[in-house]
Motif scaffolding. Structure first.
Motif, PDB file in Angstrom:
ATOM      1  N   UNK A 177       3.628  15.349  -8.227  1.00  0.00           N
ATOM      2  CA  UNK A 177       4.148  15.376  -6.976  1.00  0.00           C
ATOM      3  C   UNK A 177       3.476  14.853  -5.895  1.00  0.00           C
TER       4      UNK A 177
ATOM      5  N   UNK B 153       4.156  11.285  -4.123  1.00  0.00           N
ATOM      6  CA  UNK B 153       5.062  10.793  -3.011  1.00  0.00           C
ATOM      7  C   UNK B 153       4.408  10.684  -1.671  1.00  0.00           C
TER       8      UNK B 153
ATOM      9  N   UNK C  28      -2.383  18.814   1.680  1.00  0.00           N
ATOM     10  CA  UNK C  28      -1.551  17.855   2.495  1.00  0.00           C
ATOM     11  C   UNK C  28      -0.117  17.835   2.022  1.00  0.00           C
ATOM     12  N   UNK C  29       0.231  17.889   0.792  1.00  0.00           N
ATOM     13  CA  UNK C  29       1.446  17.733   0.215  1.00  0.00           C
ATOM     14  C   UNK C  29       2.325  18.777   0.817  1.00  0.00           C
ATOM     15  N   UNK C  30       1.630  20.151   0.843  1.00  0.00           N
ATOM     16  CA  UNK C  30       2.264  21.200   0.968  1.00  0.00           C
ATOM     17  C   UNK C  30       2.717  21.375   2.607  1.00  0.00           C
ATOM     18  N   UNK C  31       2.290  20.136   3.318  1.00  0.00           N
ATOM     19  CA  UNK C  31       2.763  20.225   4.838  1.00  0.00           C
ATOM     20  C   UNK C  31       3.881  19.247   5.063  1.00  0.00           C
ATOM     21  N   UNK C  32       4.120  18.427   4.058  1.00  0.00           N
ATOM     22  CA  UNK C  32       5.275  17.682   4.669  1.00  0.00           C
ATOM     23  C   UNK C  32       6.666  18.410   4.208  1.00  0.00           C
ATOM     24  N   UNK C  33       7.901  17.810   4.601  1.00  0.00           N
ATOM     25  CA  UNK C  33       9.210  18.401   4.356  1.00  0.00           C
ATOM     26  C   UNK C  33       9.443  18.953   2.982  1.00  0.00           C
ATOM     27  N   UNK C  34       9.988  20.137   3.105  1.00  0.00           N
ATOM     28  CA  UNK C  34      10.357  20.430   1.719  1.00  0.00           C
ATOM     29  C   UNK C  34      11.431  19.519   1.261  1.00  0.00           C
ATOM     30  N   UNK C  35      11.159  19.307  -0.207  1.00  0.00           N
ATOM     31  CA  UNK C  35      12.041  18.551  -0.976  1.00  0.00           C
ATOM     32  C   UNK C  35      12.285  19.263  -2.149  1.00  0.00           C
ATOM     33  N   UNK C  36      13.712  18.981  -2.857  1.00  0.00           N
ATOM     34  CA  UNK C  36      13.782  19.329  -4.127  1.00  0.00           C
ATOM     35  C   UNK C  36      14.849  18.638  -4.874  1.00  0.00           C
TER      36      UNK C  36
END
Ligand code: HEM
Ligand SMILES: [Cu+2]
Ligand SMILES: [Cu+2]
Lengths: 575, 180
Positions: A368, A371, A567-575
């Motif tokens: 993850x 990205x 840092x990843x947790x701060x970007x737009x949620x994606x699924x």
């Protein structure tokens, strides 16, 4: 009449054919590095926003050639020389099939020139990855194929040499660890070149119109089976050289033959999984496939590198302690031969490879996290830590060592040589860290203009991104200068260095002409096993300083890894 | 006594391994397992995961789908090129098309709403890089990738192309608006 020359300084035996071939491969490598370095200057000065030197078409042309000349030609020419050294020289055996070896060299040379010609003719600025359906001129691919075939021949000459050594009993017991590592590299190379053939041959046929379509996703997956596996070759090769230099400069022996060899084997077992971490944000690849492959089945290749990360400096520490540098945790390190460029380049390369190359590689290869990093300039930052400092600086150090030993010339400018590894390692680290920073701010790799001049819309990177790219540019300029110092010393020594052997002329150095016949008068005895050592109670820690360094690495690794998840947790949620 | 001589013991694989190496290998192995299990863990508990939904497509199939969305939901145009700004309803399928050297069209999304974003290329490979949030995807011709995105911060975002796509690569710049 013998075919061997005894090196009076090191006690190494050089087979006449192997010697000539090592020289020409090393020279071709250094010339490739020269070209790559000049191109790097153009590339880096263009990416330095305040300078922005080249026009777009030249920038992409230079960048394509820089990647190929540095990553493929410099490194692989040098690696074939290392294979011949680890086979013939270390095992005191004649080189198998020298005519084939020369054919291999000729193919590599023709291939390298052909691809460079294609690039500089101007319509093959496709980057080294040449992602389809963007198309280069046919001879761009053809040159790469010829180069790969030549390298494959080199690998088989190496294997043949091992067979001769075994059947003629030129050594006792098992092959030395350094040779074992080289075998690992060569096995990986065969796999790599096979993948390369599977993808480049059809691409070549497509470029001349025999095949109408190549699936771009399939291309990416197979191309990276070559592209990443070839990095495993580099790791196996430069780790072998680390062990070699530890032995040559400190008389170090492996802490445990079993552990180090097992770690090399792990590289072989898991290499075929390597292409996945380039495919993490591609369409349609399942999460299970990505997780399993990007981690090389639970990070066992990472484990292998972490093992070498302990055992290489550990072997150095043990050797130093036996010499009496036992004070405190780090006297062994302070009193190491820092003035010897072979040693200093190895140690610097080890540190930067582990602390920066290794950690960033694992972080951005996480399914993850990729990205937020894919195709940003963080990616070149990572691989300059692995190949430009890890592999290249290691090979530079070995090249300094080889000037007197292999080429029989005294090294010129010894003071500059003493500083060169620090300059190159230091400036590269600046380049790397600041490109990492800019990548984290989203700056793209392979991009001519972060101002987007001529675009219909506009976007502005933060001022910080510009500052970071500017400082990276300064690091790059110093790196090119210190790379130039390396070239000046090596090429200068071959031209003007004092001859340590009267017949070591320019033709001998550059074209591999043998030295005068009477120098080949040695009869090597069977290579003995290393002298047994007393066990100093292996219950304790033999290399406590190294253990502390390893723990520092681990803590940095853990901290940096989780920072990236945050840092990843701060970007737009994606699924 | 060195690394470039054959091992001192003929049967080197029976020589016991020192404590230091065993301790380090154990620690490293544990760390490797943590590295591994973080990825499945994030699939369950993390909010940033990539869907694996993707379809084979062609420019002839993909182009009209994008156009249909543009025809239906265009709210205005921008720049001299009259780039349509499209505001599709929350939850719907939205399309971004990559071609030399354009991201087409401009999307206008609502903050906190989820959309099914489709991405594909009409020609070469491109890189979909949304800045400054720094989300990066590979866009491959012949494949249509579908991602569920939930932009959660309002603002004006640039879509940089970060896969080299020829001489105009640096002019390939798109935009996404996220409205409160
Ligand atoms: C002499 C110092 C060097 C400098 C200043 C330098 C600088 C750079 C820069 C700035 C880029 C990235 C540009 C971009 O993506 O826009 C780059 C790309 C690259 N460099 Fe270097 N580099 C150096 C040495 C090396 C060495 C020694 C190697 C390999 C052994 C190497 C391998 C590569 C590769 C493979 C690429 C990627 C090309 C691509 O994207 O296709 N570089 N270099
Ligand atoms: Cu593009
Ligand atoms: Cu592009």
């Amino acid at each position: 009449m013998s075919n061997f020359r005894l090196c009076p300084d090191t006690g190494l035996f050089f087979d006449k054919n192997a010697e000539s071939l090592m020289k020409v491969h090393a020279v071709a490598a250094v010339v490739s590095l020269l070209v790559a370095g000049l191109l790097a200057l153009g590339v880096a000065l263009t990416r330095w926003p305040a300078v922005h030197l080249l026009p777009a078409d030249q920038f992409y042309m230079f960048l394509t050639a820089h990647g190929i000349d540095a990553l493929l030609f410099w490194i692989i020419f040098f690696e074939i020389a290392i294979l011949y050294f680890a086979g013939s020289t270390l095992l005191r055996v004649r080189l198998a099939a020298p005519k084939w070896a020369w054919l291999g060299f000729a193919l590599m040379l023709i291939g390298a020139v052909t691809t460079n010609v294609a690039i500089f003719q101007g319509n093959s600025s496709v980057m080294m990855t040449s992602y389809v359906p963007m198309q280069a001129a046919p001879h761009f691919y053809l040159g790469l194929i010829l180069f790969a075939v030549g390298a494959l021949i080199g690998c088989f000459v190496f294997f043949g040499t091992l067979v001769i050594a075994k059947t003629e009993n030129t050594y006792e017991g098992s092959v030395p660890l350094v040779t074992f590592g080289a075998i690992t590299a060569a096995i990986i190379a065969v796999f790599t070149i096979a993948s390369g053939a599977i993808i480049l041959v059809p691409t070549f046929l497509w470029s001349i119109g025999y095949i109408s379509h190549i699936d771009p996703e399939m291309y990416r997956i197979i191309w990276w089976a070559m592209g990443h596996s070839s990095q495993q070759i580099n790791v196996a090769a430069h780790v072998s050289v680390w062990y070699l230099v530890a032995g040559l400069t400190l008389g170090a022996r492996p802490m445990s033959e079993k552990v180090s060899r097992f770690a090399f084997l792990l590289y072989i077992f898991f290499l075929q999984l390597a292409s996945a971490h380039h495919i993490l944000v591609d369409p349609g690849v399942s999460a299970e496939w990505k997780i399993f492959n990007t981690s090389y089945a639970m990070y066992l290749a990472v484990l292998a590198s972490m093992i070498h990360g302990l055992t290489v400096p550990g072997a150095m520490e043990v050797a130093q302690r036996e010499k009496g540098y036992t004070h405190g945790l780090f006297e062994w390190l302070r009193k190491a031969p820092w003035g010897n460029p072979a040693f200093s380049s190895t140690f610097i390369s080890l540190v930067i490879f582990g602390f920066i190359g290794g950690i960033t590689g694992v972080v951005m290869g996480t399914e993850q996290i990729n990205l937020i990093i894919h195709n940003t300039i963080y990616v070149p930052a990572h691989f300059h830590a692995t190949v430009a400092v890890g592999t290249t600086l290691t090979f530079m150090g070995l090249a300094f060592f080889l000037i007197p030993v292999l080429f029989r010339r005294q090294m010129i400018l010894p003071t500059l040589a003493k500083w060169q590894p620090f300059l190159f390692g230091g400036s590269m680290t600046v380049l790397i860290l600041f490109m990492m920073g800019a990548g984290t701010l989203g700056v793209s790799r392979r991009h001519w203009d972060m101002d987007f001049a001529g675009a219909a819309l506009s976007f502005e990177y933060s001022g910080m991104a510009y500052t970071l790219m500017g400082i990276a540019g300064i690091g790059a300029v110093v790196a090119v200068i210190s790379g130039g110092a390396f070239l000046l010393i090596t090429v200068g020594s071959l031209l003007f260095g004092k001859k340590l052997e009267p017949s070591a002329g320019i033709l001998q150095s550059f074209l591999g002409v043998p030295l005068s016949a009477d120098t080949y008068n040695a009869k090597p005895e069977i290579l003995p096993m290393a002298a047994p050592v007393e066990e100093h109670g292996s219950a304790g820690f033999e290399a406590p300083g190294t253990f502390v360094l390893a723990m520092v690495l681990l803590v940095s690794f853990i901290v940096y890894y989780f920072i990236n998840w945050k840092y990843l947790a701060s970007v737009w949620p994606l699924s | 006594m060195t690394s470039y001589l054959p091992p001192a013991q003929r049967i080197w694989w029976n020589v016991p391994v020192g404590r230091q190496e065993i301790v380090w290998i154990t620690i490293a192995l544990i760390w490797c397992l943590i590295l591994f299990f973080m990825m499945p863990y994030w699939h369950v508990y993390g909010k940033q995961n990539l869907s694996t939904e993707a379809y084979k497509t062609t420019p002839a199939q993909y182009g009209p789908k994008v156009q249909a969305m543009i025809d239906k939901y265009t709210v205005r145009t921008e720049t001299e090129q009259q780039i349509p700004v499209v505001a599709p309803p929350a939850g719907s399928d939205i399309y971004m098309l990559a071609r030399l050297w354009q991201w087409w069209p401009i999307l206008e999304l609502e903050k906190g709403k989820t959309y099914r974003l489709h991405l594909s290329s009409m020609d070469w490979q491109h890189g979909f890089s949304v800045q400054p949030v720094n989300i990066n995807m590979q866009v491959v011709p012949g494949y249509e990738m579908v991602l569920n995105i939930t932009p959660d911060v309002a603002g004006e975002y640039g879509v940089v192309c970060n896969e080299y796509c020829g001489i105009g690569h640096h002019t390939m710049l798109g935009r996404i608006y996220v409205k409160e």
